[in-house]
Design a protein around this motif. Structure first.
Motif, PDB file in Angstrom:
ATOM      1  N   ASP A   1      41.672 -22.176   6.452  1.00 30.31           N
ATOM      2  CA  ASP A   1      40.450 -21.457   6.784  1.00 30.31           C
ATOM      3  C   ASP A   1      39.333 -21.873   5.826  1.00 30.31           C
ATOM      4  OD1 ASP A   1      38.870 -19.573   8.167  1.00 30.31           O
ATOM      5  OD2 ASP A   1      39.247 -18.077   6.610  1.00 30.31           O
ATOM      6  N   GLY A   2      38.223 -22.299   6.363  1.00 32.03           N
ATOM      7  CA  GLY A   2      37.079 -22.693   5.551  1.00 32.03           C
ATOM      8  C   GLY A   2      37.060 -24.150   5.147  1.00 32.03           C
ATOM      9  N   ASP A   3      38.034 -24.945   5.597  1.00 32.06           N
ATOM     10  CA  ASP A   3      38.038 -26.372   5.283  1.00 32.06           C
ATOM     11  C   ASP A   3      36.767 -27.053   5.778  1.00 32.06           C
ATOM     12  OD1 ASP A   3      40.474 -26.530   3.989  1.00 32.06           O
ATOM     13  OD2 ASP A   3      41.557 -27.341   5.715  1.00 32.06           O
ATOM     14  N   VAL A   4      36.265 -27.991   4.974  1.00 29.56           N
ATOM     15  CA  VAL A   4      35.150 -28.845   5.369  1.00 29.56           C
ATOM     16  C   VAL A   4      35.768 -30.199   5.704  1.00 29.56           C
ATOM     17  CG1 VAL A   4      32.999 -29.919   4.641  1.00 29.56           C
ATOM     18  CG2 VAL A   4      33.586 -27.627   3.818  1.00 29.56           C
ATOM     19  N   VAL A   5      35.635 -30.616   6.961  1.00 30.93           N
ATOM     20  CA  VAL A   5      36.239 -31.860   7.421  1.00 30.93           C
ATOM     21  C   VAL A   5      35.131 -32.857   7.740  1.00 30.93           C
ATOM     22  CG1 VAL A   5      37.752 -32.924   9.127  1.00 30.93           C
ATOM     23  CG2 VAL A   5      38.157 -30.560   8.422  1.00 30.93           C
ATOM     24  N   THR A   6      35.256 -34.067   7.181  1.00 29.04           N
ATOM     25  CA  THR A   6      34.289 -35.132   7.429  1.00 29.04           C
ATOM     26  C   THR A   6      35.056 -36.374   7.863  1.00 29.04           C
ATOM     27  OG1 THR A   6      32.964 -34.228   5.620  1.00 29.04           O
ATOM     28  CG2 THR A   6      32.322 -36.372   6.462  1.00 29.04           C
ATOM     29  N   ASP A   7      34.555 -37.047   8.900  1.00 27.37           N
ATOM     30  CA  ASP A   7      35.205 -38.243   9.415  1.00 27.37           C
ATOM     31  C   ASP A   7      34.494 -39.484   8.885  1.00 27.37           C
ATOM     32  OD1 ASP A   7      35.353 -40.472  11.717  1.00 27.37           O
ATOM     33  OD2 ASP A   7      37.162 -39.237  11.765  1.00 27.37           O
ATOM     34  N   PHE A   8      35.279 -40.419   8.355  1.00 33.86           N
ATOM     35  CA  PHE A   8      34.761 -41.688   7.863  1.00 33.86           C
ATOM     36  C   PHE A   8      35.502 -42.799   8.580  1.00 33.86           C
ATOM     37  CE2 PHE A   8      34.009 -38.684   4.451  1.00 33.86           C
ATOM     38  CZ  PHE A   8      32.699 -38.948   4.110  1.00 33.86           C
ATOM     39  N   ASP A   9      34.921 -43.305   9.641  1.00 28.53           N
ATOM     40  CA  ASP A   9      35.498 -44.418  10.392  1.00 28.53           C
ATOM     41  C   ASP A   9      36.953 -44.151  10.786  1.00 28.53           C
ATOM     42  OD1 ASP A   9      35.405 -46.914  11.643  1.00 28.53           O
ATOM     43  OD2 ASP A   9      36.097 -47.964   9.847  1.00 28.53           O
ATOM     44  N   GLY A  10      37.194 -42.955  11.308  1.00 34.20           N
ATOM     45  CA  GLY A  10      38.533 -42.594  11.767  1.00 34.20           C
ATOM     46  C   GLY A  10      39.419 -41.972  10.712  1.00 34.20           C
ATOM     47  N   VAL A  11      38.942 -41.862   9.475  1.00 34.88           N
ATOM     48  CA  VAL A  11      39.702 -41.217   8.404  1.00 34.88           C
ATOM     49  C   VAL A  11      39.069 -39.862   8.137  1.00 34.88           C
ATOM     50  CG1 VAL A  11      40.341 -41.320   5.966  1.00 34.88           C
ATOM     51  CG2 VAL A  11      40.339 -43.407   7.346  1.00 34.88           C
ATOM     52  N   GLU A  12      39.872 -38.810   8.310  1.00 41.62           N
ATOM     53  CA  GLU A  12      39.357 -37.473   8.040  1.00 41.62           C
ATOM     54  C   GLU A  12      39.592 -37.109   6.582  1.00 41.62           C
ATOM     55  OE1 GLU A  12      41.132 -34.753  10.830  1.00 41.62           O
ATOM     56  OE2 GLU A  12      39.494 -35.080  12.237  1.00 41.62           O
ATOM     57  N   VAL A  13      38.533 -36.639   5.940  1.00 40.46           N
ATOM     58  CA  VAL A  13      38.605 -36.153   4.571  1.00 40.46           C
ATOM     59  C   VAL A  13      38.381 -34.647   4.629  1.00 40.46           C
ATOM     60  CG1 VAL A  13      37.596 -36.238   2.266  1.00 40.46           C
ATOM     61  CG2 VAL A  13      37.778 -38.327   3.632  1.00 40.46           C
ATOM     62  N   VAL A  14      39.295 -33.906   4.004  1.00 39.11           N
ATOM     63  CA  VAL A  14      39.263 -32.448   4.052  1.00 39.11           C
ATOM     64  C   VAL A  14      39.055 -31.906   2.639  1.00 39.11           C
ATOM     65  CG1 VAL A  14      40.555 -30.391   4.722  1.00 39.11           C
ATOM     66  CG2 VAL A  14      40.904 -32.525   5.955  1.00 39.11           C
ATOM     67  N   VAL A  15      38.128 -30.955   2.519  1.00 35.67           N
ATOM     68  CA  VAL A  15      37.874 -30.287   1.244  1.00 35.67           C
ATOM     69  C   VAL A  15      37.946 -28.788   1.511  1.00 35.67           C
ATOM     70  CG1 VAL A  15      36.225 -29.929  -0.633  1.00 35.67           C
ATOM     71  CG2 VAL A  15      36.373 -32.169   0.479  1.00 35.67           C
TER      72      VAL A  15
END
Length: 122
Positions: free
Chosen positions: A66-80
């Protein structure tokens, strides 16, 4: 009669989450492929500890919190996670494979101090 001039800011806005370089994204993608799974994402977190007070953690994770920030970088998801996000806003994750440096590196503009090992900051 003089009217106030409208000015536009030319300053670049700092990213609101981490930035993964192209080299780091390629390395993460290769490591995930080695795992043979398509449900993994790179999770970047900040935890108490280390020489300077806070320690970086990078690991593969299939969970969604809950509350994860997900960013996609050329098909790679980075989760914070939401607690780490303010500490990591604008941080750049890169990958080095040189004689003087090897592995993932984090350049964090929010770090006031860091230790010599580069694994922790305050």
């Amino acid at each position: 009669m003089t009217t106030p001039a409208q000015t536009e800011s030319t300053e670049a806005k700092a990213p609101s989450t981490v930035v993964l370089t192209d080299v780091a994204a390629q390395k993460v993608k290769a490591l995930i492929e080695q795992e043979g799974r398509d449900d993994l994402r790179l999770r970047v977190a900040v935890q108490p500890g280390g020489c300077s007070g806070l320690r970086y953690q990078l690991f593969f994770d299939e969970r969604s919190l809950d509350g994860d920030v997900v960013t996609d970088f050329d098909g790679v998801e980075v989760v914070v996670d939401r607690m780490s996000a303010p500490y990591l806003a604008g941080a750049t994750i890169d990958f080095a494979d040189r004689i003087d440096a090897q592995g993932f590196t984090i350049d964090n503009p929010n770090a006031g101090n860091s230790c010599a090992c580069g694994d922790s900051f305050s």
